[in-house]
Scaffold this motif. Structure first.
Motif, PDB file in Angstrom:
ATOM      1  N   HIS A  47       0.831  -1.204   0.000  1.00 40.54           N
ATOM      2  CA  HIS A  47       0.000   0.000   0.000  1.00 40.54           C
ATOM      3  C   HIS A  47       0.868   1.257   0.000  1.00 40.54           C
ATOM      4  O   HIS A  47       0.611   2.204  -0.751  1.00 40.54           O
ATOM      5  CB  HIS A  47      -0.917  -0.005   1.216  1.00 40.54           C
ATOM      6  CG  HIS A  47      -1.791   1.204   1.327  1.00 40.54           C
ATOM      7  ND1 HIS A  47      -2.956   1.354   0.602  1.00 40.54           N
ATOM      8  CD2 HIS A  47      -1.658   2.344   2.059  1.00 40.54           C
ATOM      9  CE1 HIS A  47      -3.501   2.519   0.877  1.00 40.54           C
ATOM     10  NE2 HIS A  47      -2.746   3.139   1.762  1.00 40.54           N
ATOM     11  N   LYS A  48       1.905   1.264   0.806  1.00 40.94           N
ATOM     12  CA  LYS A  48       2.775   2.437   0.904  1.00 40.94           C
ATOM     13  C   LYS A  48       3.521   2.690  -0.399  1.00 40.94           C
ATOM     14  O   LYS A  48       3.572   3.827  -0.897  1.00 40.94           O
ATOM     15  CB  LYS A  48       3.780   2.245   2.052  1.00 40.94           C
ATOM     16  CG  LYS A  48       4.687   3.448   2.281  1.00 40.94           C
ATOM     17  CD  LYS A  48       3.877   4.659   2.697  1.00 40.94           C
ATOM     18  CE  LYS A  48       4.765   5.861   2.977  1.00 40.94           C
ATOM     19  NZ  LYS A  48       3.983   7.041   3.381  1.00 40.94           N
ATOM     20  N   VAL A  49       4.080   1.629  -0.976  1.00 39.67           N
ATOM     21  CA  VAL A  49       4.847   1.781  -2.216  1.00 39.67           C
ATOM     22  C   VAL A  49       3.929   2.212  -3.356  1.00 39.67           C
ATOM     23  O   VAL A  49       4.280   3.093  -4.150  1.00 39.67           O
ATOM     24  CB  VAL A  49       5.573   0.468  -2.569  1.00 39.67           C
ATOM     25  CG1 VAL A  49       6.256   0.594  -3.929  1.00 39.67           C
ATOM     26  CG2 VAL A  49       6.600   0.119  -1.499  1.00 39.67           C
ATOM     27  N   ALA A  50       2.750   1.611  -3.435  1.00 39.64           N
ATOM     28  CA  ALA A  50       1.808   1.976  -4.495  1.00 39.64           C
ATOM     29  C   ALA A  50       1.437   3.448  -4.407  1.00 39.64           C
ATOM     30  O   ALA A  50       1.316   4.140  -5.427  1.00 39.64           O
ATOM     31  CB  ALA A  50       0.554   1.101  -4.412  1.00 39.64           C
ATOM     32  N   SER A  51       1.273   3.954  -3.191  1.00 40.03           N
ATOM     33  CA  SER A  51       0.948   5.371  -3.003  1.00 40.03           C
ATOM     34  C   SER A  51       2.111   6.255  -3.427  1.00 40.03           C
ATOM     35  O   SER A  51       1.914   7.323  -4.023  1.00 40.03           O
ATOM     36  CB  SER A  51       0.602   5.638  -1.539  1.00 40.03           C
ATOM     37  OG  SER A  51      -0.550   4.918  -1.153  1.00 40.03           O
ATOM     38  N   MET A  52       3.331   5.811  -3.140  1.00 40.98           N
ATOM     39  CA  MET A  52       4.515   6.600  -3.487  1.00 40.98           C
ATOM     40  C   MET A  52       4.670   6.767  -4.997  1.00 40.98           C
ATOM     41  O   MET A  52       5.075   7.823  -5.473  1.00 40.98           O
ATOM     42  CB  MET A  52       5.772   5.943  -2.909  1.00 40.98           C
ATOM     43  CG  MET A  52       5.873   5.965  -1.402  1.00 40.98           C
ATOM     44  SD  MET A  52       7.305   5.024  -0.816  1.00 40.98           S
ATOM     45  CE  MET A  52       8.666   6.058  -1.416  1.00 40.98           C
ATOM     46  N   VAL A  53       4.365   5.703  -5.745  1.00 42.68           N
ATOM     47  CA  VAL A  53       4.586   5.746  -7.198  1.00 42.68           C
ATOM     48  C   VAL A  53       3.291   5.998  -7.976  1.00 42.68           C
ATOM     49  O   VAL A  53       3.286   5.959  -9.202  1.00 42.68           O
ATOM     50  CB  VAL A  53       5.250   4.439  -7.692  1.00 42.68           C
ATOM     51  CG1 VAL A  53       6.604   4.249  -7.032  1.00 42.68           C
ATOM     52  CG2 VAL A  53       4.350   3.233  -7.438  1.00 42.68           C
TER      53      VAL A  53
END
Length: 251
Positions: A47-53
């Motif tokens: 979830h965090k990585v998807a939000s970052m990119v």
């Protein structure tokens, strides 16, 4: 197998292993394994990585969610369903336009109703100064697809090409603005797409009915969902096959 989607998404956003490691609270070696060995992170990290990119989890890790969970998440993507596009409140269009700060993507045949809205061009001019990027795809009025559509919608011959030309006349000044790209397509559209950052209006096309009478739904982007992504991918495919606008020829 390496996760090339994740690698590309990080590069596109100017992020490296250390950025992801700090944001997720894991070791850089762990992040490296996500990329080089295709390891699947825990849900909170996905979830965090998807939000970052600014991508969905399903795009970055297609096999992470079981089919039944994907169906549940897809339902959460749908904010509202309208029996006709004309039933969408004007204040919703106004809000979507006013709140967009990063990107607006429009895929239509004519989209005359949007081009005729006085605040549309004015707001685009204002927001592109602050970095908003706008891509608009219109049907080529000289192509067979546009001519044929008049009959399919039970309209007078030449109605759809005429609407396209009217819309182009209204939005032509936007073509000179930095940050705005206007192109033509010859695609047989099944849906019109209006993306405003992380929200989207999809106007489904129904044989025998004009777009204003066809159903539409309002979507929001969720990290673990792929309904929004499906229409984003469709837009990108049409964009890839589109060609430069020639307002002089179409006038």
């Amino acid at each position: 197998m390496p996760n090339d989607r994740l690698r590309e998404a990080l590069l596109r956003n100017g992020l490296d292993l250390s950025d992801v490691a700090v944001a997720t609270g894991v070791d850089e070696k762990t992040v490296e394994r996500w990329i080089t060995k295709g390891r699947t992170p825990y849900p909170r990290h996905r979830h965090k990585v998807a939000s970052m990119v600014r991508e969905t989890e399903n795009y970055l890790w297609p096999d992470a969610l079981p089919p039944e969970r994907r169906a549940e998440v897809a339902q959460s993507e749908v904010i509202n369903v309208y029996p006709h596009r004309s039933a969408i409140p004007l204040d919703l269009w106004t809000r979507l336009l006013a709140h967009a700060t990063e990107q607006i993507d429009v895929l239509v045949l004519a989209g005359l109703f949007l081009a005729e809205e006085p605040s549309f061009a004015r707001t685009i001019k204002q927001k592109t100064r602050d970095g908003l990027k706008v891509r608009m795809l219109f049907g080529d009025p000289d192509e067979d697809e546009a001519v044929k559509r008049s009959g399919e919608e039970r309209l007078a011959s030449g109605t759809v090409p005429a609407r396209i030309r009217n819309a182009l006349a209204l939005i032509e000044p936007l073509a000179e603005i930095d940050g705005v790209e206007i192109r033509y397509h010859r695609t047989t559209l099944y849906n019109s797409i209006f993306r405003f950052d992380d929200e989207m209006i999809v106007n489904m096309h129904v044989y025998g009915q004009p777009g204003a009478y066809a159903p539409a739904f309002h979507l929001r982007l969720l990290p673990a969902a792929d309904l929004f992504e499906t229409y984003t991918t469709s837009f990108e495919q049409v964009w890839t096959e589109s060609y430069e606008a020639d307002f002089g020829r179409k006038a």
